[in-house]
Design an enzyme around this catalytic site. Structure first.
Site, PDB file in Angstrom:
ATOM      1  N   LYS A  21       0.835  -1.205   0.000  1.00 22.42           N
ATOM      2  CA  LYS A  21       0.000   0.000   0.000  1.00 22.42           C
ATOM      3  C   LYS A  21       0.872   1.259   0.000  1.00 22.42           C
ATOM      4  O   LYS A  21       0.662   2.176  -0.791  1.00 22.42           O
ATOM      5  CB  LYS A  21      -0.888  -0.061   1.258  1.00 22.42           C
ATOM      6  N   SER A  22       1.871   1.287   0.876  1.00 19.15           N
ATOM      7  CA  SER A  22       2.704   2.492   0.985  1.00 19.15           C
ATOM      8  C   SER A  22       3.429   2.778  -0.329  1.00 19.15           C
ATOM      9  O   SER A  22       3.497   3.923  -0.780  1.00 19.15           O
ATOM     10  CB  SER A  22       3.756   2.309   2.083  1.00 19.15           C
ATOM     11  N   ARG A  26       2.952   5.987  -3.308  1.00 18.93           N
ATOM     12  CA  ARG A  26       4.089   6.839  -3.698  1.00 18.93           C
ATOM     13  C   ARG A  26       4.357   6.758  -5.183  1.00 18.93           C
ATOM     14  O   ARG A  26       4.595   7.777  -5.842  1.00 18.93           O
ATOM     15  CB  ARG A  26       5.326   6.442  -2.887  1.00 18.93           C
ATOM     16  N   GLY A  93      -5.426   8.033   5.050  1.00 16.85           N
ATOM     17  CA  GLY A  93      -4.565   9.058   5.638  1.00 16.85           C
ATOM     18  C   GLY A  93      -3.366   9.338   4.747  1.00 16.85           C
ATOM     19  O   GLY A  93      -2.908  10.477   4.625  1.00 16.85           O
ATOM     20  N   ARG A 121      -9.223  12.538  11.762  1.00 15.10           N
ATOM     21  CA  ARG A 121      -7.774  12.346  11.976  1.00 15.10           C
ATOM     22  C   ARG A 121      -7.015  13.677  11.844  1.00 15.10           C
ATOM     23  O   ARG A 121      -7.343  14.510  11.012  1.00 15.10           O
ATOM     24  CB  ARG A 121      -7.251  11.275  11.012  1.00 15.10           C
ATOM     25  N   SER A 165       6.635  10.130  11.566  1.00 18.10           N
ATOM     26  CA  SER A 165       5.572   9.829  10.598  1.00 18.10           C
ATOM     27  C   SER A 165       6.103   9.913   9.181  1.00 18.10           C
ATOM     28  O   SER A 165       6.526  10.968   8.708  1.00 18.10           O
ATOM     29  CB  SER A 165       4.414  10.821  10.773  1.00 18.10           C
ATOM     30  N   ASP A 313       1.802  -0.543  12.237  1.00 13.25           N
ATOM     31  CA  ASP A 313       0.656  -1.150  11.552  1.00 13.25           C
ATOM     32  C   ASP A 313       0.454  -2.615  11.939  1.00 13.25           C
ATOM     33  O   ASP A 313      -0.608  -3.180  11.692  1.00 13.25           O
ATOM     34  CB  ASP A 313       0.831  -1.045  10.027  1.00 13.25           C
ATOM     35  N   ARG A 344      -6.955   2.394  17.934  1.00 12.85           N
ATOM     36  CA  ARG A 344      -6.675   0.948  17.910  1.00 12.85           C
ATOM     37  C   ARG A 344      -6.414   0.368  19.289  1.00 12.85           C
ATOM     38  O   ARG A 344      -6.588  -0.831  19.490  1.00 12.85           O
ATOM     39  CB  ARG A 344      -5.526   0.635  16.941  1.00 12.85           C
ATOM     40  N   ARG A 386      -7.335  -3.127   9.656  1.00 12.95           N
ATOM     41  CA  ARG A 386      -6.358  -3.958  10.371  1.00 12.95           C
ATOM     42  C   ARG A 386      -6.988  -4.620  11.605  1.00 12.95           C
ATOM     43  O   ARG A 386      -6.533  -5.682  12.043  1.00 12.95           O
ATOM     44  CB  ARG A 386      -5.121  -3.138  10.747  1.00 12.95           C
TER      45      ARG A 386
HETATM   46  C1  S3P Z   1       2.367   5.069   6.176  1.00 15.29           C
HETATM   47  C2  S3P Z   1       2.879   5.542   7.344  1.00 15.29           C
HETATM   48  C3  S3P Z   1       2.317   5.197   8.650  1.00 15.29           C
HETATM   49  C4  S3P Z   1       1.431   3.967   8.566  1.00 15.29           C
HETATM   50  C5  S3P Z   1       0.460   4.034   7.415  1.00 15.29           C
HETATM   51  C6  S3P Z   1       1.206   4.148   6.108  1.00 15.29           C
HETATM   52  C7  S3P Z   1       3.011   5.479   4.915  1.00 15.29           C
HETATM   53  O1  S3P Z   1       1.552   6.281   9.120  1.00 15.29           O
HETATM   54  O2  S3P Z   1       0.722   3.779   9.776  1.00 15.29           O
HETATM   55  O3  S3P Z   1      -0.337   2.856   7.373  1.00 15.29           O
HETATM   56  O4  S3P Z   1       2.743   4.857   3.855  1.00 15.29           O
HETATM   57  O5  S3P Z   1       3.820   6.415   4.952  1.00 15.29           O
HETATM   58  P1  S3P Z   1       2.213   7.559   9.867  1.00 15.29           P
HETATM   59  O6  S3P Z   1       3.007   8.313   8.876  1.00 15.29           O
HETATM   60  O7  S3P Z   1       1.040   8.342  10.371  1.00 15.29           O
HETATM   61  O8  S3P Z   1       3.039   6.979  10.966  1.00 15.29           O
END
Ligand code: S3P
Length: 429
Positions: A21-22, A26, A93, A121, A165, A313, A344, A386
């Protein structure tokens, strides 16, 4: 949607999982402001990453493809166009926080919103640096989505991240692409570095020196062919299921094993889990490999400080494993867990109580004693992917049939989760 889960007699198989996902977020975002086409294979099937594709399409970037294969026809740094409607980040987010960095550098205004959970959030963490860079960002009650972003000419900043973060780091680095000169972020603890790796792959000039990441503004970014590795955070549910359920062995191929994400494997191995990586290679700067896990008793442990950030996560499913471990699990320094898709800490404890599992809720953590039995129960996702998946794993180790309400939440990161899970489980006769 209600999902019924029977206890498993064994769990296993050889599986592949959706794209990370991350990394998918990007690749799509950077591709949209690169010049030329980017082909992305194994793009995440999760709803979150589709929110990102929807947003970049609304910004005038042609996106072709379906399923896991996409071509993004990048428009270059200054080629995005003013969206005709508000941008919808859904539950994501990452979409709202990271894309805001790009929106801040545009000569047009935009408004980005999300669902009910995302609308609660906190966004000050990105509003502060973007404002320092010269953008105007307005939010509901000065902190929640929707965000109204009036972009424009940005100035470079040196930004010490107040919270660990990767989303905020990425937001600032993305905005830095639009500032003349060098923008830097200093991290208190190292967070996932997919942005740094991906920006370099697309041709950005980026220097990493210990905790400081500096990017030069106005780079020439060029479209690329990329394959997204499978998501280690999704793999975590299957690894823990194999550890928990007797007679189990699972092998997962092509998983992203970036060292800033793979603390999970070290932590599990440190607890005595039988887990190994038979092969490992590098693709587009990311490590990718196969993971094999077999049923094993685990000792338990403590997650605190930088480790909490690295495992953030995976904590829901690790808390479940902790309840079955010998010594239990203690999670500290995890205030960030309270502001994820749900609180959570609260949602883990509520589901644990339903299963007759003792857990002590701390202000910023959780204490789960070990050697506990899991009672079959009615569980709730609380709308959090999750939480749905972590308690699906717990239900496999329960003493009867459990039910998970709101099971559709899993599709935020993993739409095929329930089918893959039941495909791995052998049930008692
Ligand atoms: C993520 C960063 C994390 C993670 C989220 C994905 C990312 O959040 O919990 O699921 O892809 O950069 P934070 O940046 O709020 O820690």
């Amino acid at each position: 949607m209600i999902q019924r889960i029977l206890p498993a007699a064994s769990f296993g198989g050889s599986i592949t999982l959706p794209g990370d996902k991350s990394i998918s977020h990007r690749y799509a975002m950077i591709a949209s402001i690169a010049e030329g086409d980017t082909r992305i294979s194994n793009y995440s099937t999760g709803a979150d990453c589709h929110s990102t594709l929807g947003c970049i399409a609304a910004l005038g970037v042609p996106v072709e493809g379906q399923g896991t294969e996409y071509i993004i026809h990048g428009k270059g740094l200054d080629g995005l166009s003013a969206p005709e409607r508000d941008l919808d980040a859904g539950n994501s987010g990452s979409t709202i926080r990271m894309l805001s960095g790009i929106l801040a550098g545009q000569r047009f205004n935009s408004r980005i919103f999300g669902d009910e959970s995302l609308s609660r959030r906190p966004m000050q963490r990105i509003m502060k640096p973007l404002t320092e860079m010269g953008a105007h960002v307005a939010a509901r009650e000065d902190k929640f989505p929707p965000l109204e972003i009036r972009g424009g000419k940005l100035r470079p900043i040196e930004y010490p991240l107040p919270v660990p973060s990767a989303q905020v780091k990425t937001c600032v680095l993305f905005a830095g692409l639009y500032a003349e000169g060098e923008t830097s972020v200093t991290e208190p603890v190292r967070s996932r570095d997919h942005t740094e790796i991906a920006l370099r792959e697309f041709g950005a000039d980026l220097v990493v020196d210990r905790g400081r990441i500096a990017v030069k503004g106005r780079p020439k970014l060029t479209g690329r062919d990329l394959t997204v590795p499978s998501d280690l955070s999704s793999a975590a549910f299957f690894l823990v299921a194999a550890l928990l359920v007797p007679h189990s062995r699972v092998s997962i191929r092509g998983v992203g094993l970036n060292p800033t994400r793979s603390a999970l494997l070290d932590f599990l191995a440190g607890m005595g889990a039988r887990i190994r990586i038979p092969d490992l290679e590098s693709a587009h700067g990311e490590l990718v490999g196969e993971i094999v896990a077999e049923h094993s008793p685990v000792r338990g442990g403590t997650i605190e400080g930088g480790l909490t950030a690295a495992l953030i996560d995976e904590i829901p499913v690790l808390a479940v494993l902790g309840a079955a471990s010998e010594e239990g699990i203690t999670i500290k320094d995890a205030g960030e867990l309270r502001i994820k898709e749900t609180d959570r800490i609260r949602t883990i404890v509520e589901n644990m109580r339903s299963m007759g599992i003792q857990a002590e809720e701390l202000a910023d953590g959780l204490v789960v004693p070990g050697r506990q039995r899991f009672r079959a129960a009615e569980l709730d996702s609380f709308g959090d992917h999750r939480i749905a998946m972590a308690f699906a794993v717990a239900a496999l180790a329960a003493d009867g049939e459990s039910v998970i309400h709101g099971a559709e939440a899993a599709s935020v990161s993993f739409p095929g989760f329930w089918d893959v899970l039941s495909g791995c489980a052998e049930f008692h006769n």
